[in-house]
Design a protein around this motif. Sequence first.
Motif, PDB file in Angstrom:
ATOM      1  N   ARG B 134       0.835  -1.219   0.000  1.00  0.00           N
ATOM      2  CA  ARG B 134       0.000   0.000   0.000  1.00  0.00           C
ATOM      3  C   ARG B 134       0.857   1.251   0.000  1.00  0.00           C
ATOM      4  O   ARG B 134       0.573   2.211   0.724  1.00  0.00           O
ATOM      5  N   MET B 135       1.890   1.233  -0.789  1.00  0.00           N
ATOM      6  CA  MET B 135       2.758   2.412  -0.858  1.00  0.00           C
ATOM      7  C   MET B 135       2.567   3.061  -2.214  1.00  0.00           C
ATOM      8  O   MET B 135       2.556   2.380  -3.240  1.00  0.00           O
ATOM      9  N   GLY B 151       7.478   4.407  10.025  1.00  0.00           N
ATOM     10  CA  GLY B 151       6.650   3.359   9.434  1.00  0.00           C
ATOM     11  C   GLY B 151       6.819   3.273   7.925  1.00  0.00           C
ATOM     12  O   GLY B 151       6.837   2.186   7.353  1.00  0.00           O
ATOM     13  N   GLU B 152       6.934   4.434   7.284  1.00  0.00           N
ATOM     14  CA  GLU B 152       7.132   4.436   5.825  1.00  0.00           C
ATOM     15  C   GLU B 152       8.465   3.805   5.450  1.00  0.00           C
ATOM     16  O   GLU B 152       8.570   3.079   4.455  1.00  0.00           O
ATOM     17  N   LYS B 153       9.468   4.061   6.278  1.00  0.00           N
ATOM     18  CA  LYS B 153      10.777   3.448   6.007  1.00  0.00           C
ATOM     19  C   LYS B 153      10.681   1.926   6.051  1.00  0.00           C
ATOM     20  O   LYS B 153      11.254   1.230   5.216  1.00  0.00           O
ATOM     21  N   LYS B 154       9.953   1.424   7.048  1.00  0.00           N
ATOM     22  CA  LYS B 154       9.850  -0.028   7.185  1.00  0.00           C
ATOM     23  C   LYS B 154       9.051  -0.631   6.037  1.00  0.00           C
ATOM     24  O   LYS B 154       9.382  -1.699   5.522  1.00  0.00           O
ATOM     25  N   ILE B 180      -0.781   0.072  14.184  1.00  0.00           N
ATOM     26  CA  ILE B 180      -1.479  -1.211  14.038  1.00  0.00           C
ATOM     27  C   ILE B 180      -1.742  -1.571  12.570  1.00  0.00           C
ATOM     28  O   ILE B 180      -1.515  -2.701  12.149  1.00  0.00           O
ATOM     29  N   ASP B 181      -2.185  -0.566  11.787  1.00  0.00           N
ATOM     30  CA  ASP B 181      -2.495  -0.852  10.379  1.00  0.00           C
ATOM     31  C   ASP B 181      -1.239  -1.197   9.593  1.00  0.00           C
ATOM     32  O   ASP B 181      -1.219  -2.143   8.800  1.00  0.00           O
ATOM     33  N   ALA B 182      -0.183  -0.405   9.832  1.00  0.00           N
ATOM     34  CA  ALA B 182       1.072  -0.638   9.101  1.00  0.00           C
ATOM     35  C   ALA B 182       1.663  -1.990   9.488  1.00  0.00           C
ATOM     36  O   ALA B 182       2.252  -2.685   8.655  1.00  0.00           O
ATOM     37  N   GLY B 187       3.097  -7.278   7.855  1.00  0.00           N
ATOM     38  CA  GLY B 187       2.990  -8.717   8.111  1.00  0.00           C
ATOM     39  C   GLY B 187       2.460  -9.453   6.884  1.00  0.00           C
ATOM     40  O   GLY B 187       3.014 -10.473   6.464  1.00  0.00           O
ATOM     41  N   GLU B 188       1.403  -8.907   6.307  1.00  0.00           N
ATOM     42  CA  GLU B 188       0.833  -9.547   5.114  1.00  0.00           C
ATOM     43  C   GLU B 188       1.810  -9.489   3.939  1.00  0.00           C
ATOM     44  O   GLU B 188       1.889 -10.417   3.136  1.00  0.00           O
ATOM     45  N   GLY B 189       2.558  -8.377   3.865  1.00  0.00           N
ATOM     46  CA  GLY B 189       3.576  -8.243   2.812  1.00  0.00           C
ATOM     47  C   GLY B 189       4.643  -9.317   2.944  1.00  0.00           C
ATOM     48  O   GLY B 189       5.034  -9.960   1.963  1.00  0.00           O
TER      49      GLY B 189
END
Lengths: 245, 253
Positions: B134-135, B151-154, B180-182, B187-189
């Motif tokens: 979702r980026m 979070g964006e970095k990760k 939580i969302d990220a 995790g799904e990624g």
Amino acid sequence: MSEVAALPTRKHEDFRYSDIDALAGVWPIAREEIVVADGGEESLQIVEDGAEAVARHLVISLGKGAKFDLRVLSAGPVYGRIAVDVRLAEGADFTLGAAQLATGSETLEVVTEVTHAGLNATSHQIVRSALAGHSVGTYLGRIAVERGADGTDAEQSVRAMLLDRTATANARPELEIYADDVKAAHGCAVGELDANGLFYLMSRGLTPPEAKRLMLQAFIAEAFTGAPGEAELSEAAIARLEQIL
Amino acid sequence: MTMLKIDNLQANVAEKPILKGLSLTINPGEIHAIMGPNGAGKSTLGYTLGGRPGYEVTGGSVDFLGQDLLELEPHERAAAGLFLGFQYPVEIPGVSFVQFLREAANAQRKGRGEEALSGGEFLKLAREKAGLLRMDMDMLKRPVNVGFSGGEKKRAEMVQMGILDPKLAILDETDSGLDIDALRICGEGINAIMRAPDKAVLLITHYQRLLDYVKPDFVHVLAAGRIVKTGGPELALRLEEEGYEAVVQETAA
Ligand SMILES: Nc1ncnc2c1ncn2[C@@H]1O[C@H](COP(=O)(O)OP(=O)(O)O)[C@@H](O)[C@H]1O
Ligand SMILES: [Mg+2]
């Protein structure tokens, strides 16, 4: 800068880091006069990519509101000297973006004297050097703000990356200010490539020279941002970086 | 074939012994988690496996897919299929993600004797992997990690992993700094990119919460430079409840 008839020695301030033997081969240096009339706009791009010694001396006079954009890429000469004297009338604007990419025992120098003679003139000088081997990169930059040249904005940004501990960078900005309300930002920094950044790039698969080249490409790009021939200059710089890394 | 076999690994950082005889074996298809207190040597393990300068191996061996990993340069480790997700991704001003990742992907392909990706092929791949995390593609046109939130970095690390398609990913605290969302998206990624019979993951984490999304087959506790306990997913739950100290001490006793 006064005329120098005889071959200078290193005692001469403007030649203190020069390769005098190489200079002898190209002496005397012809003065190249450039006059931009009031309100005129001109640009010049100099790419020195041969191995022969070269020395140039530009003498630029900018009329009221005139603009001059000078870009220099020194990428190859065993000795490369660019001296630029600029005189700015009221509201004139001068940009210098120079990159020095050297290796071996090459000696490169950018020597400027920027004189703000009228009100509210602006000058921006950006010099970026990447120096490998035993090379020497020098920037000598004098800014003179004459009496009455109030509202001057004169900027010098000089950064060098030493790719080997044996390379040398010299940077000497000088200011002489006889006016009020003058902005004269100057920054000089000599450093090495960020080791964390290099490891990050290599951990993604770039070879050490590729990682260095990518980081230097970005570093040098700052000297060419906004140049009419930006793409061409970047391409020539990349080709040279690939040689010296 | 074994994916990764670490045998009695010892390593110094700044002359100080940090890894003190660490052994761990990972087979294809497995997901391992390493948990442990701050300063235990978790990041040191990741960096040592990645070949970071300054992390000096003083003993032991590491076999990665039949090769002596410790003999390889960092870029050769990447080309061999190792990916290191950084706890603190590095900012690189002036270099865009797109430019960097295309060069990196092609350097790896070259190292393996494969054809380079064209500009179009690369962008298609990058768009697909960015979508998975979702980026926005526009973020990948920006300089590497500059101005990105934690979070964006990760998430960008995970996009890189997707593009580079490694065999083994070592992910150092990918969950820290995530909301939580990220956390769920990352995790799904990880599952989408790395859950395959011929791939494996080593998750380094402090917390159980990432493991809710990426179910580990094995959980190890790293303390004072060694694996002191190994168990299944239930070990992570126990650590969360009882703390490292209790579990580590019970082992020592
Ligand atoms: N560059 C360094 N110089 C000196 N000591 C370091 C350096 N990096 C890590 N250490 C030390 O190594 C130990 C392990 O650190 P680290 O691997 O980062 O732990 P963890 O990731 O488990 O929190 C710590 O005691 C830390 O202080
Ligand atoms: Mg850590």
